[in-house]
Each structure stands twice: as C-alpha cells, then as structure tokens.
Scaffold this motif. Structure first.
Motif, PDB file in Angstrom:
ATOM      1  N   GLY A   1       8.490   0.482  -8.437  1.00  0.00           N
ATOM      2  CA  GLY A   1       9.111   1.628  -9.091  1.00  0.00           C
ATOM      3  C   GLY A   1       8.124   2.614  -9.682  1.00  0.00           C
ATOM      4  N   ARG A   2       6.855   2.405  -9.464  1.00  0.00           N
ATOM      5  CA  ARG A   2       5.838   3.263 -10.061  1.00  0.00           C
ATOM      6  C   ARG A   2       5.024   3.991  -8.999  1.00  0.00           C
ATOM      7  NH1 ARG A   2       3.653  -0.225 -15.175  1.00  0.00           N
ATOM      8  NH2 ARG A   2       5.694  -0.566 -16.077  1.00  0.00           N
ATOM      9  N   MET A   3       4.596   5.199  -9.354  1.00  0.00           N
ATOM     10  CA  MET A   3       3.790   6.007  -8.443  1.00  0.00           C
ATOM     11  C   MET A   3       2.594   6.570  -9.204  1.00  0.00           C
ATOM     12  SD  MET A   3       5.272   6.098  -5.450  1.00  0.00           S
ATOM     13  CE  MET A   3       4.594   7.531  -4.670  1.00  0.00           C
ATOM     14  N   GLY A   4       1.560   6.911  -8.491  1.00  0.00           N
ATOM     15  CA  GLY A   4       0.412   7.583  -9.076  1.00  0.00           C
ATOM     16  C   GLY A   4      -0.352   6.762 -10.084  1.00  0.00           C
ATOM     17  N   LYS A   5      -0.667   7.381 -11.235  1.00  0.00           N
ATOM     18  CA  LYS A   5      -1.465   6.714 -12.254  1.00  0.00           C
ATOM     19  C   LYS A   5      -0.747   5.537 -12.886  1.00  0.00           C
ATOM     20  CE  LYS A   5      -4.439  10.467 -13.785  1.00  0.00           C
ATOM     21  NZ  LYS A   5      -4.875  11.244 -14.942  1.00  0.00           N
ATOM     22  N   LYS A   6       0.557   5.559 -12.917  1.00  0.00           N
ATOM     23  CA  LYS A   6       1.319   4.460 -13.512  1.00  0.00           C
ATOM     24  C   LYS A   6       1.214   3.183 -12.686  1.00  0.00           C
ATOM     25  CE  LYS A   6       4.652   7.401 -15.780  1.00  0.00           C
ATOM     26  NZ  LYS A   6       6.067   7.782 -15.889  1.00  0.00           N
ATOM     27  N   ALA A   7       0.860   3.323 -11.426  1.00  0.00           N
ATOM     28  CA  ALA A   7       0.771   2.159 -10.541  1.00  0.00           C
ATOM     29  C   ALA A   7      -0.635   1.569 -10.504  1.00  0.00           C
ATOM     30  CB  ALA A   7       1.204   2.555  -9.126  1.00  0.00           C
ATOM     31  N   ARG A   8      -1.532   2.088 -11.350  1.00  0.00           N
ATOM     32  CA  ARG A   8      -2.899   1.566 -11.368  1.00  0.00           C
ATOM     33  C   ARG A   8      -2.957   0.186 -11.994  1.00  0.00           C
ATOM     34  NH1 ARG A   8      -6.669   6.473 -13.462  1.00  0.00           N
ATOM     35  NH2 ARG A   8      -6.346   7.860 -11.708  1.00  0.00           N
TER      36      ARG A   8
ATOM     37  N   LYS B   1       0.850  -1.189   0.000  1.00  0.00           N
ATOM     38  CA  LYS B   1       0.000   0.000   0.000  1.00  0.00           C
ATOM     39  C   LYS B   1       0.885   1.239   0.000  1.00  0.00           C
ATOM     40  CE  LYS B   1      -0.669   0.945   4.901  1.00  0.00           C
ATOM     41  NZ  LYS B   1      -1.672   1.176   5.938  1.00  0.00           N
ATOM     42  N   ILE B   2       0.301   2.364  -0.361  1.00  0.00           N
ATOM     43  CA  ILE B   2       1.005   3.633  -0.348  1.00  0.00           C
ATOM     44  C   ILE B   2       0.506   4.413   0.860  1.00  0.00           C
ATOM     45  CG2 ILE B   2       1.510   5.758  -1.607  1.00  0.00           C
ATOM     46  CD1 ILE B   2       2.597   3.286  -2.973  1.00  0.00           C
ATOM     47  N   SER B   3       1.420   4.757   1.763  1.00  0.00           N
ATOM     48  CA  SER B   3       1.070   5.497   2.965  1.00  0.00           C
ATOM     49  C   SER B   3       1.886   6.781   3.007  1.00  0.00           C
ATOM     50  CB  SER B   3       1.367   4.636   4.201  1.00  0.00           C
ATOM     51  OG  SER B   3       1.043   5.334   5.369  1.00  0.00           O
ATOM     52  N   ASP B   4       1.221   7.916   2.867  1.00  0.00           N
ATOM     53  CA  ASP B   4       1.869   9.233   2.839  1.00  0.00           C
ATOM     54  C   ASP B   4       2.939   9.315   1.759  1.00  0.00           C
ATOM     55  OD1 ASP B   4       0.330  10.289   4.917  1.00  0.00           O
ATOM     56  OD2 ASP B   4       1.664   9.467   6.444  1.00  0.00           O
ATOM     57  N   GLY B   5       2.660   8.744   0.598  1.00  0.00           N
ATOM     58  CA  GLY B   5       3.577   8.820  -0.519  1.00  0.00           C
ATOM     59  C   GLY B   5       4.724   7.823  -0.478  1.00  0.00           C
ATOM     60  N   ILE B   6       4.736   6.958   0.520  1.00  0.00           N
ATOM     61  CA  ILE B   6       5.794   5.959   0.664  1.00  0.00           C
ATOM     62  C   ILE B   6       5.176   4.586   0.551  1.00  0.00           C
ATOM     63  CG2 ILE B   6       7.538   5.014   2.219  1.00  0.00           C
ATOM     64  CD1 ILE B   6       7.664   7.808   3.495  1.00  0.00           C
ATOM     65  N   GLY B   7       5.776   3.730  -0.256  1.00  0.00           N
ATOM     66  CA  GLY B   7       5.280   2.370  -0.423  1.00  0.00           C
ATOM     67  C   GLY B   7       5.619   1.519   0.787  1.00  0.00           C
ATOM     68  N   VAL B   8       4.611   0.815   1.317  1.00  0.00           N
ATOM     69  CA  VAL B   8       4.791  -0.049   2.477  1.00  0.00           C
ATOM     70  C   VAL B   8       4.299  -1.440   2.104  1.00  0.00           C
ATOM     71  CG1 VAL B   8       4.183  -0.422   4.892  1.00  0.00           C
ATOM     72  CG2 VAL B   8       4.352   1.903   4.015  1.00  0.00           C
ATOM     73  N   GLU B   9       5.145  -2.434   2.346  1.00  0.00           N
ATOM     74  CA  GLU B   9       4.770  -3.814   2.060  1.00  0.00           C
ATOM     75  C   GLU B   9       4.751  -4.607   3.353  1.00  0.00           C
ATOM     76  OE1 GLU B   9       7.291  -5.545  -0.855  1.00  0.00           O
ATOM     77  OE2 GLU B   9       6.866  -3.988  -2.334  1.00  0.00           O
ATOM     78  N   ARG B  10       3.812  -5.538   3.414  1.00  0.00           N
ATOM     79  CA  ARG B  10       3.712  -6.391   4.590  1.00  0.00           C
ATOM     80  C   ARG B  10       3.427  -7.816   4.149  1.00  0.00           C
ATOM     81  NH1 ARG B  10       0.726  -5.208  10.254  1.00  0.00           N
ATOM     82  NH2 ARG B  10       1.507  -7.072  11.242  1.00  0.00           N
ATOM     83  N   ILE B  11       4.074  -8.765   4.792  1.00  0.00           N
ATOM     84  CA  ILE B  11       3.912 -10.174   4.459  1.00  0.00           C
ATOM     85  C   ILE B  11       3.036 -10.817   5.525  1.00  0.00           C
ATOM     86  CG2 ILE B  11       5.100 -12.358   4.093  1.00  0.00           C
ATOM     87  CD1 ILE B  11       7.578 -10.658   3.333  1.00  0.00           C
TER      88      ILE B  11
END
Length: 121
Positions: A102-109, A63-73
């Motif tokens: 490596g993608r943000m915003g609309k590119k990550a859709r 998920k994206i939290s405050d503009g930073i990507g966060v991953e959880r397993i």
C-alpha cells in the motif's frame, strides 16, 4: 515420516544460496526458456516474505516496475535459479512485509542494517 525427510535430503538440489531474510534487497538470476532459446533474467527487488519448510520453502520478491508493484514467488530449490545476490540488508521488525503493497515512493523505503562481513582470506 523420517524416511520421507531422508529421501528429500538425498535428492535435494546442490545449490547453496546466501542467507537472506525479509526486508533484504536481492537480485535473482532466473533462467527463462522462450521457444528453443534460453536466457537469464535478473529480477531485483525486496524480499517481502519467506514461507514454507524444507523442499517447499519459497520466497516472494517485490519490485516496482513503471510505477506498478510486481511480486514474484520463487521456490528455493528451483533448478531455474542460477544465482541470488544480496544487494542490501534491510532493517525490519516483521517477517511478512505486506504493508509495502500500500505504499509508494519514500514511504516504501526500508532502512539499511549494518552487517559485518569478514574479508576473504
């Protein structure tokens, strides 16, 4: 070797999770213990991979939290998972979606795929 599989099936947690795959947006309700208090935290994101087999199966949610990507397993058989709900079904052509890092915003859709869900009777 078959005996180990039989024992693992006997002691398997009885929770049934909905079927989901990479690209789907899910919400995981995870039980968190803070001191002597317990609460349920909802973690909503895109499944970027499912790995392992049997009792060692796990899935990674990004998920994206405050503009930073966060991953959880999350382990599938974890006793701390209360519920998993599928919000959107994604239309992807790969099993591992590491390119989303490596993608943000609309590119990550991720496009949504249509799923026919039978109405409950």
């Amino acid at each position: 070797m078959d005996f180990i599989k039989i024992v693992n099936e006997e002691f398997k947690a009885g929770k049934e999770l909905p079927s989901f795959r990479a690209g789907d947006t899910i919400t995981v309700e995870y039980r968190i213990k803070e001191g002597n208090k317990e609460r349920i935290q909802k973690y909503r994101g895109v499944v970027i991979r499912i790995s392992g087999e049997g009792q060692l199966k796990r899935f990674t949610v990004r998920k994206i939290s405050d503009g930073i990507g966060v991953e959880r397993i999350f382990p599938i058989d974890s006793p701390f998972i209360e519920n998993v709900t599928v919000e959107k079904y994604g239309k992807v052509r790969r099993a591992k979606l590491y390119y989303l890092r490596g993608r943000m915003g609309k590119k990550a859709r991720i496009k949504e795929r249509r799923v026919n869900i039978a109405p409950a009777k």
